[in-house]
Design an enzyme around this catalytic site. Sequence first.
Site, PDB file in Angstrom:
ATOM      1  CD  GLU A 103       3.752   6.860   5.306  1.00  0.00           C
ATOM      2  OE1 GLU A 103       2.802   8.351   5.570  1.00  0.00           O
ATOM      3  OE2 GLU A 103       2.716   5.916   5.214  1.00  0.00           O
ATOM      4  CG  HIS A 121      -0.200   7.841   6.339  1.00  0.00           C
ATOM      5  ND1 HIS A 121       1.403   7.768   6.733  1.00  0.00           N
ATOM      6  CD2 HIS A 121      -1.259   7.958   7.590  1.00  0.00           C
ATOM      7  CE1 HIS A 121       0.760   7.899   8.333  1.00  0.00           C
ATOM      8  NE2 HIS A 121      -0.158   8.169   8.518  1.00  0.00           N
TER       9      HIS A 121
END
Length: 526
Positions: free
Chosen positions: A262, A280
């Site tokens: 990420e 997220h």
Amino acid sequence: MTAPRVLVADKLSPAAAEIFKNRGIEVDTKIGLDKDQLAEIIGNYDGLAIRSATKVTEKVLASAERLKVVGRAGIGVDNVDVPAATARGVIVMNTPFGNSITTAEHAISLLMALARQIPEADRSTQAGKWEKSKFMGVEVTSKTLGIIGCGNIGSIVADRAQGLRMKVIAFDPFLTEERALDLGVERVSLEELFRRADFITLHTPLTEKTKNIINAQSIATMKKGVRIINCARGGLIVEQALADAIKAGHVAGAALDVFEVEPAKENVLFGLANVISTPHLGASTSEAQENVALQVAEQMADYLLTGAISNAVNFPSITAEEAPKLKPFVKLAELLGSFAGQLTEAAPNFIRLEYAGDVADMNTRALTSAAISGVLRHFLHVNMVSGPAVAKERGIQVEETKRGQEGAYETYIRVTLKTEKQEISIAGTVFSDGKPRVIQINHVPMDAEFAPNMLFTVNADKPGHIGALGTLLGDEGVNIATFNLGREAQGGKAMALVTVDEPVSDATIQKALALPHVVRAARLSF
């Protein structure tokens, strides 16, 4: 007395700054500092409040002459160099429960969206296609939801899913039968969950035991048409294996809020049909942001003004007067718990702490917290403060006993774990050099220092074992630092605790188990 000063370095609710001000703490808000800018000014502050953007590195901490506490508004502290903070005596706090409802609701939202293919249907409809027959969904009523990890968030998901009239089964090594009954879920093995679940949702931390828990092998055992949701951690799923299974039609779809890398700008799952991706967002609601901001501000203010410590990831609740005497025993308790926890083959349902001699008169609450965190940290994200609460939540019984001096040692601690099929007991003490030592394993005498990498074996007390094990490790390129032995009686059960320079591989463990008379071999890390 000069008022403490706190720097808010990430975007937090304004209510956090108000809490600091109302309690007489000076507060500055400076968002978007890089590490050099932060290092330049951090020496002027006693506290640092952050979320995930600010990186608290060793370089930043080296400039933090006044810093006493770092407060992370959220669960993870990956952006804080915790060992460096600990070495400088800086408390690192987090807010482990502020995001629970929000994350659970996001998982349920993704489950429903996945069942009815809502994102794809929305894109198609807005493109003017009106492909009604293409988007045939499935009902969730009466379907089986498998929850992997039934802690704080997982239990909320279970409750919400039951409201949708789903059948809920759960795998969690620390979920007791009593707790499962309270939650109204069926406790099952991981293998059974994979076999029975129509939907699978992940709510477990990323540890050595849970990394890649969903992989090609486990997917092959799942129902054809299973749907998978992950709002926990990206590394729990082997993404290529999931992509392959979706393309092959074995997995009907996946909804993912987290990814192995990420921010996820590219991913093998992107662009596949029946894959929903969000960036997220599990904790991204105004209520959750408010909750964690208020919680971290209150915790930091309590510590700076009164010395009270809560939700610290690197220190238990210990007063300034207790600290020098208690510190080596806190370390001992944590190591004994870790040792016992690594030897359990199933989740413990009972933990007993025995304190004998002078240690029985100390702050054993802090010692018990340290031992519990040592036991649980190989499976869960816990610390010395949250460990007891997590144990209680999981239905693990904790018992303390205290007595005067007994045996050859003036003072010692013994940690005993019980599972449904097993009991393990590890005892240790602190010598005059301040170093924790193991003195008994399952009541078999042993004298060994703890080390980062160790190998533990149990064998019949027969000639040749020491040579055979030493030769094996030599052949495997494993260098031995110390070799410690103990036995119940001549010809009975014997044990070896070997300190090695590097972690022992799985292959070496299997070869050790194949040696004559060996009944147990385990890798230990501290």
